[in-house]
Design an enzyme around this catalytic site. Structure first.
Site, PDB file in Angstrom:
ATOM      1  N   ASP A 149     -83.838 -37.293   5.809  1.00 38.38           N
ATOM      2  CA  ASP A 149     -85.100 -37.401   5.085  1.00 38.38           C
ATOM      3  C   ASP A 149     -84.874 -38.108   3.755  1.00 38.38           C
ATOM      4  O   ASP A 149     -83.841 -37.920   3.108  1.00 38.38           O
ATOM      5  CB  ASP A 149     -85.690 -36.010   4.837  1.00 38.38           C
ATOM      6  CG  ASP A 149     -87.151 -36.054   4.434  1.00 38.38           C
ATOM      7  OD1 ASP A 149     -87.434 -36.419   3.281  1.00 38.38           O
ATOM      8  OD2 ASP A 149     -88.005 -35.723   5.271  1.00 38.38           O
ATOM      9  N   ASP A 181     -82.029 -43.008   3.827  1.00 38.99           N
ATOM     10  CA  ASP A 181     -82.940 -44.100   4.152  1.00 38.99           C
ATOM     11  C   ASP A 181     -82.827 -44.329   5.653  1.00 38.99           C
ATOM     12  O   ASP A 181     -81.856 -44.916   6.135  1.00 38.99           O
ATOM     13  CB  ASP A 181     -82.566 -45.364   3.392  1.00 38.99           C
ATOM     14  CG  ASP A 181     -83.478 -46.544   3.714  1.00 38.99           C
ATOM     15  OD1 ASP A 181     -84.343 -46.401   4.597  1.00 38.99           O
ATOM     16  OD2 ASP A 181     -83.301 -47.614   3.101  1.00 38.99           O
ATOM     17  N   TYR A 197     -99.958 -49.886   9.481  1.00 44.05           N
ATOM     18  CA  TYR A 197     -99.782 -48.586  10.123  1.00 44.05           C
ATOM     19  C   TYR A 197    -100.210 -48.653  11.590  1.00 44.05           C
ATOM     20  O   TYR A 197     -99.502 -48.164  12.477  1.00 44.05           O
ATOM     21  CB  TYR A 197    -100.589 -47.532   9.381  1.00 44.05           C
ATOM     22  CG  TYR A 197    -100.338 -46.116   9.845  1.00 44.05           C
ATOM     23  CD1 TYR A 197     -99.137 -45.481   9.558  1.00 44.05           C
ATOM     24  CD2 TYR A 197    -101.307 -45.413  10.551  1.00 44.05           C
ATOM     25  CE1 TYR A 197     -98.901 -44.170   9.976  1.00 44.05           C
ATOM     26  CE2 TYR A 197    -101.085 -44.109  10.969  1.00 44.05           C
ATOM     27  CZ  TYR A 197     -99.883 -43.501  10.672  1.00 44.05           C
ATOM     28  OH  TYR A 197     -99.654 -42.207  11.092  1.00 44.05           O
ATOM     29  N   LYS A 210     -97.526 -48.162  14.631  1.00 43.60           N
ATOM     30  CA  LYS A 210     -97.680 -47.049  15.567  1.00 43.60           C
ATOM     31  C   LYS A 210     -97.942 -47.540  16.987  1.00 43.60           C
ATOM     32  O   LYS A 210     -97.563 -46.873  17.961  1.00 43.60           O
ATOM     33  CB  LYS A 210     -98.793 -46.120  15.103  1.00 43.60           C
ATOM     34  CG  LYS A 210     -98.454 -45.346  13.830  1.00 43.60           C
ATOM     35  CD  LYS A 210     -97.157 -44.558  13.979  1.00 43.60           C
ATOM     36  CE  LYS A 210     -96.914 -43.631  12.808  1.00 43.60           C
ATOM     37  NZ  LYS A 210     -95.633 -42.882  12.946  1.00 43.60           N
ATOM     38  N   THR A 222    -101.620 -32.265   6.970  1.00 39.67           N
ATOM     39  CA  THR A 222    -100.375 -32.473   6.223  1.00 39.67           C
ATOM     40  C   THR A 222    -100.712 -33.243   4.941  1.00 39.67           C
ATOM     41  O   THR A 222    -101.830 -33.755   4.780  1.00 39.67           O
ATOM     42  CB  THR A 222     -99.366 -33.301   7.036  1.00 39.67           C
ATOM     43  OG1 THR A 222     -99.896 -34.622   7.227  1.00 39.67           O
ATOM     44  CG2 THR A 222     -99.087 -32.658   8.389  1.00 39.67           C
TER      45      THR A 222
END
Length: 238
Positions: free
Chosen positions: A51, A57, A145, A149, A180
């Site tokens: 993480d 990284d 994004y 994805k 989240t």
């Protein structure tokens, strides 16, 4: 944590036993990743976190290699790291574009490259796509994004075909809105609009996602590979 050494010739340590059932969770310090890590801990499995919050990284092979230098064998890999952008193609920011692709797609490829040679027959990989990768997303998360994805789905299928002869399974989840910090950056109005587009009308919890990840990494999913499981409350049914 301390480890006991069992007595007798050829005995192995508790640490060696624990390393036979290791789950690597990328992005495991928060959000969906943290829920996945806890799910596997509750099963008694050893969890290794990769993480950014821990100085790693995931898009850098050297950084991932250092993070896994003491992990000779991995039974499951969960790549739950990522970041979002914003806007449309009219305001395309190449710095944001490269960051979002690195955080979501490049990191998934790099971590898979580093982990798969350590994964024995029966291993399982779970990558994260998104409903944005299914329907093209919107200006709340941006074009990079959606592109990243969608590409995760292609990467999942490639790896499933490539690693299948080794007995390693690779699948993806494509969640919709999950409660989240990534979602909480939005306004209440924006979140309500997303919820209204979901026939079930409820946000997905990280624990729900973690339960599905655990299923994909279990013997019950032994014949499932190259699959994308949609968890979006019905907002996309393609």
């Amino acid at each position: 944590m301390s480890f006991l050494v069992a007595a007798g010739p050829g005995a192995i340590t508790e640490r060696e036993k624990s390393m036979e059932n290791v789950v690597v969770v990328v992005g495991g310090a928060g959000g969906i990743g943290a829920a996945c890590a806890q799910e596997f801990r509750d099963q008694g499995r050893t969890v290794v976190l990769v993480d950014r919050a821990l100085g790693h990284d995931a898009s850098d092979p050297d950084s991932v290699r250092r993070a896994l230098q003491d992990v000779p064998s991995v039974t499951a890999l969960v790549h739950a790291a990522g970041s979002v952008g914003s806007g449309g193609i009219d305001g395309l920011d190449l710095v944001q574009w490269r960051r979002v692709l690195d955080d979501n797609l490049t990191s998934a490829a790099v971590v898979s490259q580093q982990v798969l040679p350590r994964m024995p027959r029966g291993g399982s990989v779970v990558l994260f796509s998104s409903v944005n990768g299914r329907h093209g997303g919107n200006r709340l998360s941006g074009p990079a994004y959606a592109a990243a994805k969608a590409a995760i789905i292609g990467l999942t299928r490639h790896l499933a075909k490539d690693q299948g002869p080794r007995g390693v399974r690779v699948n993806a989840l494509a969640p919709g809105p999950v409660s989240t910090p990534m979602l909480h950056r939005l306004s209440e109005t924006e979140i309500d609009r997303l919820r209204a587009a979901m026939p079930l009308g409820e946000l997905t919890t990280p624990e729900e996602v973690a339960g599905t990840v655990a299923f994909l990494c279990s013997p019950a999913a032994a014949s499932i590979t190259g699959t994308v499981i949609d968890m979006n409350g019905g907002s996309w049914m393609g």
